[in-house]
Design a protein around this motif. Structure first.
Motif, mmCIF file in Angstrom:
data_model
loop_
_atom_site.group_PDB
_atom_site.id
_atom_site.type_symbol
_atom_site.label_atom_id
_atom_site.label_comp_id
_atom_site.label_asym_id
_atom_site.label_seq_id
_atom_site.Cartn_x
_atom_site.Cartn_y
_atom_site.Cartn_z
ATOM 1 N N THR A 158 5.063 22.297 -6.180
ATOM 2 C CA THR A 158 6.287 21.895 -5.984
ATOM 3 C C THR A 158 5.740 20.872 -4.474
ATOM 4 O O THR A 158 5.164 21.005 -3.851
ATOM 5 N N THR A 159 6.596 20.399 -4.978
ATOM 6 C CA THR A 159 7.277 18.924 -3.653
ATOM 7 C C THR A 159 8.125 18.881 -3.132
ATOM 8 O O THR A 159 8.747 18.811 -3.314
ATOM 9 N N PRO A 160 8.432 18.587 -1.110
ATOM 10 C CA PRO A 160 10.029 17.917 -1.535
ATOM 11 C C PRO A 160 10.462 17.222 -1.964
ATOM 12 O O PRO A 160 9.548 16.000 -2.526
ATOM 13 N N GLU A 161 11.632 16.966 -2.513
ATOM 14 C CA GLU A 161 12.372 16.198 -2.967
ATOM 15 C C GLU A 161 12.268 14.091 -2.319
ATOM 16 O O GLU A 161 12.306 14.027 -0.727
ATOM 17 N N GLY A 162 11.955 13.209 -2.912
ATOM 18 C CA GLY A 162 11.664 12.323 -2.525
ATOM 19 C C GLY A 162 10.105 11.229 -2.130
ATOM 20 O O GLY A 162 9.950 10.780 -2.200
ATOM 21 N N ILE A 163 9.383 12.543 -2.201
ATOM 22 C CA ILE A 163 8.227 12.346 -1.768
ATOM 23 C C ILE A 163 7.081 11.969 -3.196
ATOM 24 O O ILE A 163 7.497 12.163 -4.420
ATOM 25 N N VAL A 164 6.530 11.013 -2.564
ATOM 26 C CA VAL A 164 5.390 10.301 -4.437
ATOM 27 C C VAL A 164 3.721 10.458 -3.996
ATOM 28 O O VAL A 164 3.417 10.145 -2.914
ATOM 29 N N VAL A 165 3.759 11.532 -5.074
ATOM 30 C CA VAL A 165 2.478 11.532 -4.690
ATOM 31 C C VAL A 165 2.015 10.818 -5.856
ATOM 32 O O VAL A 165 1.617 10.222 -7.023
ATOM 33 N N GLU A 166 0.525 9.966 -4.949
ATOM 34 C CA GLU A 166 0.304 9.310 -5.289
ATOM 35 C C GLU A 166 -1.062 9.749 -6.113
ATOM 36 O O GLU A 166 -1.656 11.054 -5.971
ATOM 37 N N PRO A 167 -2.244 8.590 -7.333
ATOM 38 C CA PRO A 167 -2.485 9.179 -8.120
ATOM 39 C C PRO A 167 -3.490 10.188 -7.747
ATOM 40 O O PRO A 167 -4.240 10.774 -8.207
ATOM 41 N N ILE A 168 -4.655 9.079 -7.009
ATOM 42 C CA ILE A 168 -5.491 9.775 -6.618
ATOM 43 C C ILE A 168 -5.436 11.834 -5.698
ATOM 44 O O ILE A 168 -5.906 12.478 -5.465
ATOM 45 N N SER A 169 -3.857 11.725 -5.414
ATOM 46 C CA SER A 169 -3.909 12.949 -4.746
ATOM 47 C C SER A 169 -3.257 13.985 -6.622
ATOM 48 O O SER A 169 -3.737 15.665 -6.203
ATOM 49 N N VAL A 170 -2.987 13.276 -7.314
ATOM 50 C CA VAL A 170 -2.537 13.815 -8.298
ATOM 51 C C VAL A 170 -4.040 15.047 -8.920
ATOM 52 O O VAL A 170 -4.445 16.125 -9.737
ATOM 53 N N ALA A 171 -4.979 13.953 -8.994
ATOM 54 C CA ALA A 171 -6.333 13.899 -9.121
ATOM 55 C C ALA A 171 -6.733 15.349 -8.697
ATOM 56 O O ALA A 171 -7.095 16.090 -8.963
#
Length: 264
Positions: free
Chosen positions: A96-109
């Motif tokens: 889960t993340t707060p609404e509106g937070i953009v999770v960048e590709p390196i964080s996804v990896a």
């Protein structure tokens, strides 16, 4: 001599909730992004990844022991996981993340790696199938970064995928001017291209069954993750409006205009 036992496979499919492909994109009022108060759906390339994981199980039978769908995002991202479950995935994981937070590709990896690291024993994940890119940011970098972090082999832009019982994996990928076939061994990361398959529609019975399938909900701190953005978007603007063309009376006039514009 004992026969070689088949290599059992647990597949992880990351799925992203993105703006629906049919939505006309509008720049947000602050000029630093796009209006996200619109219809969302599963990223089409991730939908292809889910379909390929299911087809792999259909072809190989008990060789594929589990298919897990993973999504990172606000509460509504659970709907994207449910879509994957209705297509045929077995379980889901929602970070889960707060609404509106953009999770960048390196964080996804990093997040996917954490999920893989915590899997163990007969449930150890050894194949990741993900879309080659998301249609909202078009980064196309998560799969490659994940393979690098894990030290696994990778096959990008896959147009065909097959896995043998011994754990050998074959990927046919599209390159300029033709096709390239590569081989590797599990564990492995595959990113899917458009021509790999055509995703199925979830049937009503499967949609109902998906409501009973388990989705594990995790917070970033449960995995030691920090989704604080490393980049700042300065501005987002629409492309310039197309200007209407002009008519010319003959070829000589056309050539003259092209010369004047420095195009000849």
């Amino acid at each position: 001599m004992r026969p070689t036992l088949p290599r059992l496979i647990n597949i992880l499919v990351p799925v992203k909730r993105s703006i629906d492909y049919a939505v006309k994109i509008r720049v947000a009022s602050d000029g630093k992004g796009v209006d996200t108060n619109v219809k969302h759906s599963m990223n089409p390339f991730d939908e292809i990844a889910v379909e390929e994981a299911i087809r792999l199980r259909e072809r190989k039978g008990k060789l594929v022991t589990s298919i897990t769908a993973l999504s990172i995002g606000p509460a509504k991202a659970a709907d994207t996981i449910r879509t994957a479950l209705a297509m045929g995935a077995d379980t889901g994981i929602h970070i889960t993340t707060p609404e509106g937070i953009v999770v960048e590709p390196i964080s996804v990896a990093h997040a996917i790696k954490k999920v893989i690291d915590r899997s163990e024993g007969k449930d150890k994940i050894d194949l990741v199938i993900c879309g080659k890119q998301a249609i909202d940011d078009d980064s196309g970098s998560t799969g490659g970064m994940l393979a690098g972090m894990l030290g696994w082999g990778q096959g990008g832009f896959a147009s065909k995928l097959d896995v043998e019982e011994g754990g050998k994996i074959q990927v046919t990928r599209e390159i300029d001017g033709g096709l390239e076939k590569i081989e590797g061994n599990l564990p492995f990361v595959v990113t899917t291209d458009l021509r790999l398959n055509e995703p199925r529609y979830a049937s009503l019975p499967n949609i109902m069954k998906a409501k009973k399938k388990k989705i594990e909900t995790l917070k970033p701190e449960d995995l030691g993750l920090d989704f604080t953005p490393r980049l700042e978007t300065i501005s987002v603007s629409e492309p310039p409006k197309r200007v209407g063309g002009g008519k010319v009376e003959n070829v000589d006039e056309l050539v003259g205009k092209l010369k004047d514009a420095g195009l000849l």
